[in-house]
Design a protein around this motif. Structure first.
Motif, PDB file in Angstrom:
ATOM      1  N   MET A   1       0.841  -1.195   0.000  1.00 21.57           N
ATOM      2  CA  MET A   1       0.000   0.000   0.000  1.00 21.57           C
ATOM      3  C   MET A   1       0.877   1.245   0.000  1.00 21.57           C
ATOM      4  O   MET A   1       2.034   1.208   0.406  1.00 21.57           O
ATOM      5  CB  MET A   1      -0.923  -0.004   1.219  1.00 21.57           C
ATOM      6  CG  MET A   1      -1.955  -1.118   1.207  1.00 21.57           C
ATOM      7  SD  MET A   1      -3.122  -1.012   2.588  1.00 21.57           S
ATOM      8  CE  MET A   1      -2.052  -1.497   3.943  1.00 21.57           C
ATOM      9  N   THR A  14      -3.886   0.303  -2.282  1.00 17.34           N
ATOM     10  CA  THR A  14      -2.993  -0.792  -2.663  1.00 17.34           C
ATOM     11  C   THR A  14      -2.363  -0.493  -4.023  1.00 17.34           C
ATOM     12  O   THR A  14      -2.982   0.112  -4.898  1.00 17.34           O
ATOM     13  CB  THR A  14      -3.749  -2.133  -2.747  1.00 17.34           C
ATOM     14  OG1 THR A  14      -4.843  -1.983  -3.655  1.00 17.34           O
ATOM     15  CG2 THR A  14      -4.283  -2.535  -1.385  1.00 17.34           C
ATOM     16  N   ILE A  19      -7.112  -0.735  -4.546  1.00 11.45           N
ATOM     17  CA  ILE A  19      -8.177  -0.738  -3.543  1.00 11.45           C
ATOM     18  C   ILE A  19      -7.887   0.318  -2.476  1.00 11.45           C
ATOM     19  O   ILE A  19      -6.764   0.411  -1.968  1.00 11.45           O
ATOM     20  CB  ILE A  19      -8.311  -2.127  -2.893  1.00 11.45           C
ATOM     21  CG1 ILE A  19      -8.689  -3.171  -3.950  1.00 11.45           C
ATOM     22  CG2 ILE A  19      -9.347  -2.113  -1.770  1.00 11.45           C
ATOM     23  CD1 ILE A  19      -8.704  -4.589  -3.422  1.00 11.45           C
ATOM     24  N   ASP A  20      -8.883   1.110  -2.131  1.00 17.34           N
ATOM     25  CA  ASP A  20      -8.736   2.201  -1.160  1.00 17.34           C
ATOM     26  C   ASP A  20      -9.082   1.689   0.237  1.00 17.34           C
ATOM     27  O   ASP A  20     -10.225   1.308   0.505  1.00 17.34           O
ATOM     28  CB  ASP A  20      -9.663   3.356  -1.550  1.00 17.34           C
ATOM     29  CG  ASP A  20      -9.383   4.625  -0.758  1.00 17.34           C
ATOM     30  OD1 ASP A  20      -9.014   4.499   0.427  1.00 17.34           O
ATOM     31  OD2 ASP A  20      -9.533   5.719  -1.312  1.00 17.34           O
ATOM     32  N   HIS A  21      -8.083   1.694   1.123  1.00 20.35           N
ATOM     33  CA  HIS A  21      -8.276   1.211   2.492  1.00 20.35           C
ATOM     34  C   HIS A  21      -8.291   2.356   3.506  1.00 20.35           C
ATOM     35  O   HIS A  21      -8.151   2.112   4.709  1.00 20.35           O
ATOM     36  CB  HIS A  21      -7.160   0.234   2.865  1.00 20.35           C
ATOM     37  CG  HIS A  21      -7.242  -1.093   2.171  1.00 20.35           C
ATOM     38  ND1 HIS A  21      -8.137  -2.063   2.541  1.00 20.35           N
ATOM     39  CD2 HIS A  21      -6.545  -1.582   1.110  1.00 20.35           C
ATOM     40  CE1 HIS A  21      -7.981  -3.125   1.755  1.00 20.35           C
ATOM     41  NE2 HIS A  21      -7.029  -2.854   0.878  1.00 20.35           N
ATOM     42  N   THR A  22      -8.472   3.581   3.049  1.00 25.06           N
ATOM     43  CA  THR A  22      -8.373   4.745   3.930  1.00 25.06           C
ATOM     44  C   THR A  22      -9.360   4.679   5.085  1.00 25.06           C
ATOM     45  O   THR A  22      -8.974   4.846   6.258  1.00 25.06           O
ATOM     46  CB  THR A  22      -8.603   6.047   3.128  1.00 25.06           C
ATOM     47  OG1 THR A  22      -7.732   6.066   2.002  1.00 25.06           O
ATOM     48  CG2 THR A  22      -8.354   7.261   4.012  1.00 25.06           C
ATOM     49  N   ARG A  24     -11.044   2.176   6.331  1.00 23.63           N
ATOM     50  CA  ARG A  24     -10.778   1.053   7.234  1.00 23.63           C
ATOM     51  C   ARG A  24      -9.625   1.385   8.169  1.00 23.63           C
ATOM     52  O   ARG A  24      -9.677   1.076   9.373  1.00 23.63           O
ATOM     53  CB  ARG A  24     -10.445  -0.208   6.423  1.00 23.63           C
ATOM     54  CG  ARG A  24     -11.615  -0.829   5.700  1.00 23.63           C
ATOM     55  CD  ARG A  24     -11.198  -2.096   4.984  1.00 23.63           C
ATOM     56  NE  ARG A  24     -10.747  -3.112   5.920  1.00 23.63           N
ATOM     57  CZ  ARG A  24     -10.123  -4.230   5.550  1.00 23.63           C
ATOM     58  NH1 ARG A  24      -9.875  -4.459   4.269  1.00 23.63           N
ATOM     59  NH2 ARG A  24      -9.755  -5.115   6.455  1.00 23.63           N
ATOM     60  N   GLN A  25      -8.577   2.005   7.620  1.00 25.45           N
ATOM     61  CA  GLN A  25      -7.430   2.371   8.437  1.00 25.45           C
ATOM     62  C   GLN A  25      -7.808   3.409   9.486  1.00 25.45           C
ATOM     63  O   GLN A  25      -7.421   3.297  10.661  1.00 25.45           O
ATOM     64  CB  GLN A  25      -6.307   2.916   7.540  1.00 25.45           C
ATOM     65  CG  GLN A  25      -5.132   3.512   8.284  1.00 25.45           C
ATOM     66  CD  GLN A  25      -4.255   2.467   8.957  1.00 25.45           C
ATOM     67  OE1 GLN A  25      -4.454   1.273   8.752  1.00 25.45           O
ATOM     68  NE2 GLN A  25      -3.309   2.912   9.756  1.00 25.45           N
ATOM     69  N   SER A  52       1.223   3.966   7.086  1.00 29.91           N
ATOM     70  CA  SER A  52       0.322   4.065   8.237  1.00 29.91           C
ATOM     71  C   SER A  52       1.038   4.653   9.450  1.00 29.91           C
ATOM     72  O   SER A  52       0.478   5.484  10.166  1.00 29.91           O
ATOM     73  CB  SER A  52      -0.245   2.687   8.607  1.00 29.91           C
ATOM     74  OG  SER A  52       0.793   1.805   9.000  1.00 29.91           O
TER      75      SER A  52
END
Length: 260
Positions: A1, A14, A19-22, A24-25, A52
């Motif tokens: 990521m 990623t 894929i956007d994990h903003t 979730r983080q 992160s």
């Protein structure tokens, strides 16, 4: 990521799949910070370059895939916003002994501050705390030394919560500034002033010589400090001088003042 977009509000995406994990983080970070709030932390070390947990100069990529080192990891940013006074550092930067010593100084100062708030949260407790940390503040930031002194003069006048909040902010801002050889030299001179009428000519010359050797980078700080403590123990000086945290800032086993 990796981080993508605006450095102030980046997205965590990623690399291969996009894929956007903003969210979730950020959701995880909020939950984790709530847990950490009850841990009684006095310092926190982050992971260099992490999207992160990187604290400084994390790569943020443009939409065209060009990186700039101007970002902060999502968790690290949320952490410092939640705990703005808590001492923080990156693991890679701790290889620099000056940064390492400064960070540990911040950690122990913050611990003593929180202990005072737990045990004696009164104007008198603040005056005692400030008295013990005068030389430490002077070594890090003469400006913050002066400003905290003016604030403490209002102890008993300003509402306690306002006084404590303002003092804690100035305290940690000041301690975060790197203590330089020149500032340490000034503190040593200041403390030596309490011995000027008691030191013989040879002892005074030895003390001044070691202080100058330290300023020139020829001996570590522990050398003049040890000799100074020796003379202070043998001389009638004001009690507040013996109380200076500067003389005993952290356990000697850490040997943080032993570097040149």
């Amino acid at each position: 990521m990796r981080l993508v977009g605006d450095a102030e509000h980046p997205r965590l995406v990623t690399i291969k799949t996009g894929i956007d994990h903003t969210e979730r983080q950020l959701s995880w970070a909020e939950q984790r910070l709530e847990e950490l709030a009850g841990e009684g932390l006095h310092g926190f070390v982050f992971k260099k370059n992490s999207p992160s947990s990187g604290l400084y100069r994390v790569r943020v990529y443009s939409e065209q895939g060009m990186p700039q080192r101007n970002g902060t990891g999502l968790f690290a940013r949320a952490f410092t916003q939640r705990f703005p006074l808590l001492p923080v550092e990156e693991d890679g930067r701790l290889h620099d002994w000056r940064l390492r010593e400064n960070f540990i100084d911040c950690v122990f100062t913050y611990r003593r501050w929180t202990y005072m708030l737990e045990q004696n949260p009164t104007p008198g407790g603040l005056v005692q705390f400030h008295t013990e940390h005068k030389m430490t503040l002077m070594a890090h930031s003469p400006r913050h030394y002066r400003e905290t002194g003016k604030l403490v003069a209002q102890a008993g006048v300003l509402p306690w919560d306002e006084l404590a909040d303002q003092y804690s902010t100035l305290l940690m801002e000041g301690i975060r500034e790197l203590a330089s050889p020149g500032r340490h030299f000034n503190v040593l001179q200041h403390l030596m002033g309490f011995l000027k009428d008691d030191l013989g000519g040879e002892d005074k010359a030895e003390m001044l010589g070691l202080m100058e050797d330290y300023r020139q980078g020829q001996v570590p700080l522990i050398v003049p400090v040890t000799l100074l403590k020796h003379h202070l123990r043998r001389t009638a000086v004001p009690e507040w001088v013996h109380q200076q945290v500067y003389l005993y800032p952290y356990p000697k086993e850490l040997m943080l003042r032993n570097h040149v």
